[in-house]
Design an enzyme around this catalytic site. Structure first.
Site, PDB file in Angstrom:
ATOM      1  N   THR A  16       0.833  -1.211   0.000  1.00 10.07           N
ATOM      2  CA  THR A  16       0.000   0.000   0.000  1.00 10.07           C
ATOM      3  C   THR A  16       0.860   1.250   0.000  1.00 10.07           C
ATOM      4  O   THR A  16       0.469   2.281  -0.539  1.00 10.07           O
ATOM      5  CB  THR A  16      -0.923  -0.028   1.230  1.00 10.07           C
ATOM      6  OG1 THR A  16      -1.791  -1.139   1.089  1.00 10.07           O
ATOM      7  CG2 THR A  16      -1.754   1.231   1.354  1.00 10.07           C
ATOM      8  N   ASP A  96       0.370  -6.471   5.039  1.00  8.83           N
ATOM      9  CA  ASP A  96      -0.315  -7.738   5.317  1.00  8.83           C
ATOM     10  C   ASP A  96       0.624  -8.858   5.764  1.00  8.83           C
ATOM     11  O   ASP A  96       0.286  -9.636   6.665  1.00  8.83           O
ATOM     12  CB  ASP A  96      -1.110  -8.191   4.083  1.00  8.83           C
ATOM     13  CG  ASP A  96      -2.378  -7.366   3.894  1.00  8.83           C
ATOM     14  OD1 ASP A  96      -2.721  -6.581   4.793  1.00  8.83           O
ATOM     15  OD2 ASP A  96      -3.028  -7.508   2.841  1.00  8.83           O
TER      16      ASP A  96
HETATM   17  N1  ASP Z   1      -2.627  -5.633   0.866  1.00  5.35           N
HETATM   18  C1  ASP Z   1      -1.629  -4.620   1.115  1.00  5.35           C
HETATM   19  C2  ASP Z   1      -0.274  -5.319   1.127  1.00  5.35           C
HETATM   20  O1  ASP Z   1       0.019  -5.998   2.072  1.00  5.35           O
HETATM   21  C3  ASP Z   1      -1.906  -3.970   2.402  1.00  5.35           C
HETATM   22  C4  ASP Z   1      -0.913  -2.945   2.858  1.00  5.35           C
HETATM   23  O2  ASP Z   1       0.169  -2.800   2.357  1.00  5.35           O
HETATM   24  O3  ASP Z   1      -1.277  -2.230   3.820  1.00  5.35           O
HETATM   25  O4  ASP Z   1       0.485  -5.179   0.192  1.00  5.35           O
END
Ligand code: ASP
Length: 317
Positions: A16, A96
């Site tokens: 993210t 994650d």
């Molecule tokens: N789904 C994303 C990831 O882990 C969530 C994040 O980065 O906050 O890449």
């Protein structure tokens, strides 16, 4: 606080922190990993003029983390950390699986220099993104004289790799340092160390890094959750599908439904390695009875899974 003498290498993997959304108010449904490491640095003007290098290892959503990326990342971290002019390495990552990558790097590298992971809960395009401050803080920790080991820096808090847990799925304040508490705090650009830096000892499986990079298969280890109305089907299906190790994420202090326990004992009798952890967010497994499944102690289920994979790599020779 930061030493500006040593080079800091930024390795981007996606997440993210590198995510872009169609609108500035969008915090979900964005594209993770859309930006490379150079673009993340460009968003932090306060880092201009510092001796930084950027390299993109991957641009993935970390929920899709795979063995090839883990092997490449660990290898690139080791290569850069071995360079005398490099003071530390920063890895930008998704939240994650941040705790899993942190633990993997901690166990195979246990570096004498700082290897700092950072991430963000809001995409780079958000009205108020958390990534730029986290990246700025991570670079400062990576340049702090005396800092070492694998660390995570988020929200002004520095957490040791073994203590890191993601405890919230959406809020910016998504991580906990568990019972151990933070290593250090970043306050107004200053680092306040709360306990001594520590780097640990690399697992013997570190010798398998070149093999993993060349495509050697990772041992199959899975996590099974114990819960109300559980039975042994999942354990039996996984063993039939080739699992060489199983972590049972038990209830409470690592208790396991009798039906799951019986199936896990049958698996152990067939040579499958089993560890018993707790599915609780905080705390691990304390004590136990002589006939309990082997305890994972303070390890979370995903950390115990990595330990079993490393042990099995060594056992396979
Ligand atoms: N789904 C994303 C990831 O882990 C969530 C994040 O980065 O906050 O890449």
């Amino acid at each position: 606080m930061p030493s500006t003498e040593g080079v800091i290498v930024i390795l981007g993997t996606g997440g993210t922190i590198a995510g872009t959304a169609a609108s500035a108010t969008q915090h979900t449904g964005y594209t993770a990993g859309a930006l490379g490491a150079e673009a993340l640095l460009a968003a932090v003007p306060a880092l201009q003029g510092r001796p930084l290098e950027a390299e993109s290892i991957a641009q993935i959503d970390s929920s899709n983390m795979d063995g090839a990326t883990w092997a490449r990342l660990a290898t690139r971290c080791a290569t850069h950390l071995a360079r005398p002019e490099v003071a530390g390495v920063v890895v930008t990552h998704g939240t994650d699986t941040l705790e899993e990558t942190a633990y993997w790097l901690h166990r195979v590298l246990a570096p004498q220099k700082p290897l700092v992971l950072t991430a963000a809960m809001r995409p780079a395009t958000a009205l108020s993104p958390d990534g730029p401050q986290n990246l700025f803080d991570a670079v400062n920790v990576a340049g702090t004289p005396g800092a070492r080991g694998v660390l995570a820096v988020l929200g002004g808090v520095v957490v040791g790799a073994a203590d890191l847990r993601k405890v919230h799925g959406y809020r910016v304040d998504a991580f906990s340092a568990g019972d151990a508490g933070p290593m250090a705090l970043l306050e107004d650009g200053r680092l306040r160390l709360l306990r001594p830096w520590a780097e640990g000892t690399p697992h013997a499986a570190a010798a398998h890094l070149p093999g993993l990079l060349a495509g050697q298969p990772w041992p199959l280890v899975d996590v099974v959750t114990s819960h109300a109305l559980a039975d042994g089907r999942v354990v039996e299906a996984l063993v039939a599908a080739g699992s060489r190790g199983l972590v049972v994420a038990g209830t409470g202090n690592g208790s396991v439904h009798a039906a799951v326990k019986a199936a896990a004992e049958r698996a152990m009798a067939q040579g499958v390695r089993v560890l018993r952890a707790s599915r609780c967010q905080l705390g691990g497994v304390v004590g136990g009875a002589p006939d309990d499944l082997p305890s994972a102690g303070t390890l979370t289920p995903v950390q115990a899974r990595i330990e079993l994979m490393l042990d099995l790599l060594v056992e396979a020779g």
